[in-house]
Structure formats: structure tokens, C-alpha cells
Design a protein around this motif. Sequence first.
Motif, short mmCIF file in Angstrom:
data_model
loop_
_atom_site.label_atom_id
_atom_site.label_comp_id
_atom_site.label_asym_id
_atom_site.label_seq_id
_atom_site.Cartn_x
_atom_site.Cartn_y
_atom_site.Cartn_z
N GLU A 189 0.94 -1.43 -0.06
CA GLU A 189 -0.08 0.00 -0.10
C GLU A 189 0.81 1.36 -0.04
O GLU A 189 1.75 1.31 0.86
CB GLU A 189 -1.02 -0.08 1.19
CG GLU A 189 -1.74 -1.12 1.31
CD GLU A 189 -2.83 -1.22 2.39
OE1 GLU A 189 -2.87 -0.04 3.19
OE2 GLU A 189 -3.61 -1.94 2.69
N GLU A 207 -2.42 4.01 -5.52
CA GLU A 207 -2.78 2.96 -4.43
C GLU A 207 -1.79 2.10 -3.99
O GLU A 207 -1.71 1.89 -2.61
CB GLU A 207 -3.91 2.16 -4.92
CG GLU A 207 -4.74 1.38 -3.89
CD GLU A 207 -5.89 0.70 -4.35
OE1 GLU A 207 -6.53 0.14 -3.96
OE2 GLU A 207 -6.17 0.86 -5.50
N TYR A 208 -0.98 1.69 -4.90
CA TYR A 208 0.11 0.79 -4.43
C TYR A 208 1.82 1.14 -4.98
O TYR A 208 1.51 1.95 -5.74
CB TYR A 208 -0.20 -0.55 -5.15
CG TYR A 208 -1.45 -1.34 -4.72
CD1 TYR A 208 -1.66 -1.79 -3.25
CD2 TYR A 208 -2.49 -1.34 -5.20
CE1 TYR A 208 -2.77 -2.27 -2.77
CE2 TYR A 208 -3.98 -1.66 -4.83
CZ TYR A 208 -3.85 -2.67 -3.40
OH TYR A 208 -5.04 -3.04 -3.08
#
Length: 415
Positions: free
Chosen positions: A338, A369-370
Motif C-alpha cells: 500500500e 494506491e500501491y
Amino acid sequence: MSQPIDENAVRPERGKAGPLKTVFVSLMIVLVGVALIWLIFKTEPSATRSDTARETAMLVDVQSVTRGRFTPTVEVMGQVVPAREITLGSQVSGEIIYQADAFTPGRHVEKGGELLRIEPADYQATLQQRRSELQQARAELEIEQGQQAVARQEFELLGEDIKTANQALILRKPQLEQARARVSAAAAAVQQAELALARTRIRAPFPAQVLSREVALGSQVSVGQSLGRLVGIGQYWVEATVPLSKLRWLTFKEAPGSPAAPVTLFHDTVWPAGQTREGQLTQLVGELDTNARMARVLITVEDPLALEEAAGAPPLILGTFVRAEIAGRALVDVVRLERNLLRRSNTVWVMEDRKLAIRDVEIAFQNEEYAFIRTGLDSGDKVITTDLASVVSGARLRLEGDQEEGESERGDRNE
């Protein structure tokens, strides 16, 4: 007989001893105080290392990570634009005598459907005249062919040697070619008149949605005048901008039938929760966006109005901005983490043997997001998810279960 005591002689001696006694008492008090302070510090209990660790270890939460194969996404914003758009124009002039109900902004029209009709009387008369001229030209050609046959018979009867050039004149070949040319011209005139008559009926060239209408029943139109605007409903484009650094992760549709990156479209403020549309990344436009200096790409969406295959899905509206998640090239043997767990200077906090370790990591790719970690983390590593106010490599850590166990041990000792 006793002698009286002289009190005045005794009092001066007491006055001399008083100050010495005060100094002695004060000195003794100071010495006793110093001795007590030294004794307190000397006999103070010292905490053991294990007790200190139990009291100062920071409570954290962790999550285990795994290396594997992941498909990252590139999130962009794009505007919905028509893939096929035309402006209807009149190819003939005249009065509008018919207007279809479907020729209304927002309505759908089928391919070949009649939208408008221009008064055809003049064009019908012209066509009839051109057909008459064609018949006359064909009749003249037949007459000339008959005269040529007569001339050939006369030439054969004479049996004289005549030069080739003179033969052509005697056999009326120029007159025959002239008659044939008149027939061809008359036929072309008929074809032109037929086209003009057909053009009095304005039809939709493809399945379309009417965006605007600029004429009405009874309007006088001229050649080239705009009648309305249509957009094809088979496909829409989403024109988006992508950072140049992320282009290498995208797959474009190089030829018909070749694979392209799938795209998921979101319109959070308009579409119901959970509803999306699917598309394909089809083309890289060879020009940078002038404002953002990013690459322009085209995303193709089939059946954008959800009339056929996509029935039940939310329709796209031209001109709106939508969020697009483009599937990138697959990443192999990486850790997906994350984004908020990626710390300053591309580091990650890891718990090793109940101690804090600060790992430097190499990032293969990251989006909103990642972060996809190539090196620095392995399967089974426990990444700290708690935000710590003080971060020191080697600092002692504890988990929720460890805290409960420590409290139970202290309760047993109190008993």
C-alpha cells in the motif's frame, strides 16, 4: 558565713561561648544532610534491562507481504468525445418539405433513415429532360451507324484504292465517334440528374444520435448549408492524458484483432455506486497535451449508450470527464505494498525479532494506491502499518498479544 556571688562576673563568660556553639550545631546539620543525600543515591534501586524493554517497547500493527505476479493500473482522467462525428450538409438547394420525428436533438436514427426531404419537382423535371436527351442521342447513333453501313457498301462497289485517311472519311468514322460521344454525354447527364434527385432526401449515413438541428420544415436551404450534427453511437472515445514516464507500462492496439490494455471507467459523481464501463486502450496520439505536457491517448468504448451488448450499464455522456484505470504490463516477482506504507526516501519499516528495521527498497512501479517493490522486501516480512512518532533503527516493538502477555506476567508477580 558564705560570701555573696557576683552575678555580673559570671554573665560575660556565657556570652563568649554562645556563638561557638551555634557554628558547631550548623556545621553538624550540614554534614548530616550531605550524608543522607549520599546514602539515598547510593541505595537507589536500578531497573533491569528486561523490565525497561517491557515498559518502553512500542505497540505496533504489522502485515505480512508476499512476492508474486501483479498487474498494476495507471489512473488517469479523460474526456468523453465522439469517435465518429459529421455535420450534415445540403448538396442541393430548395425548400424542406419533410422532417422526420427522429431528427430531433437527443434522438437516435438508423443507418439510411430519411431525416429531411427537399422539394424534388425541379429535379424530377430535369431528370426527365436528360433522359429525353439520352434517347435522342441514342437514336442519332443508330442513324449514323446505318449511314456508315451504306457508305461501306458503296466503297466496296467502287473497288478503288483510296488512302487510309480518306477511307475513314468515306466510311464516316468521325461522324460515328461523334454520335457515340453524344450518347455518353447524355448518359452522364442522366446520372447527374438522378443523383441530384436522390440528394433531395437527406439520410443518416450510419447509426447515430442527433446532437443538433439547424433547419425546420419550410426552410429554404442552399448547397453546402449545414443542416444538423450527428455522432455515431457504435463507439465513443475517452481522450486522456498519461505521464510520459508511464507510457512504457501500457499496451496499445497496434492492429485490428491485436490485444490492447483493458480499461475500467468510473464516473463517481454520476453513476450509481459500483457501476463501471469497460474499454480498450487503442491509440497513442502523437502530440503532447499543451497544458499538462503529458501524452494524449485514446480509449475506445463500444456501445457507449448501452443500447446493445452493454445493456443495463450506465451510458456515457459526451463532454464529461471520467476516471480511467488502465491495466499496465504485468510485474513478476515483486511485492505489492500500500502506498501509504512507503516511508520517506523510499524506505519501509519492518519488524525483525521484535525490533524496528528501516529497509531501503527499489520501486519498480507505483500508482495512487500501491507501490510495487522489486528489491528490499521478501515473502514473509512483517511491514509495520502503524505511524510512529519516533523512528529509531533497533527500537524495541511489541504486538497486541505481547502486551496482554506482559500485563498477565505483572499481575502474577503482584499476587
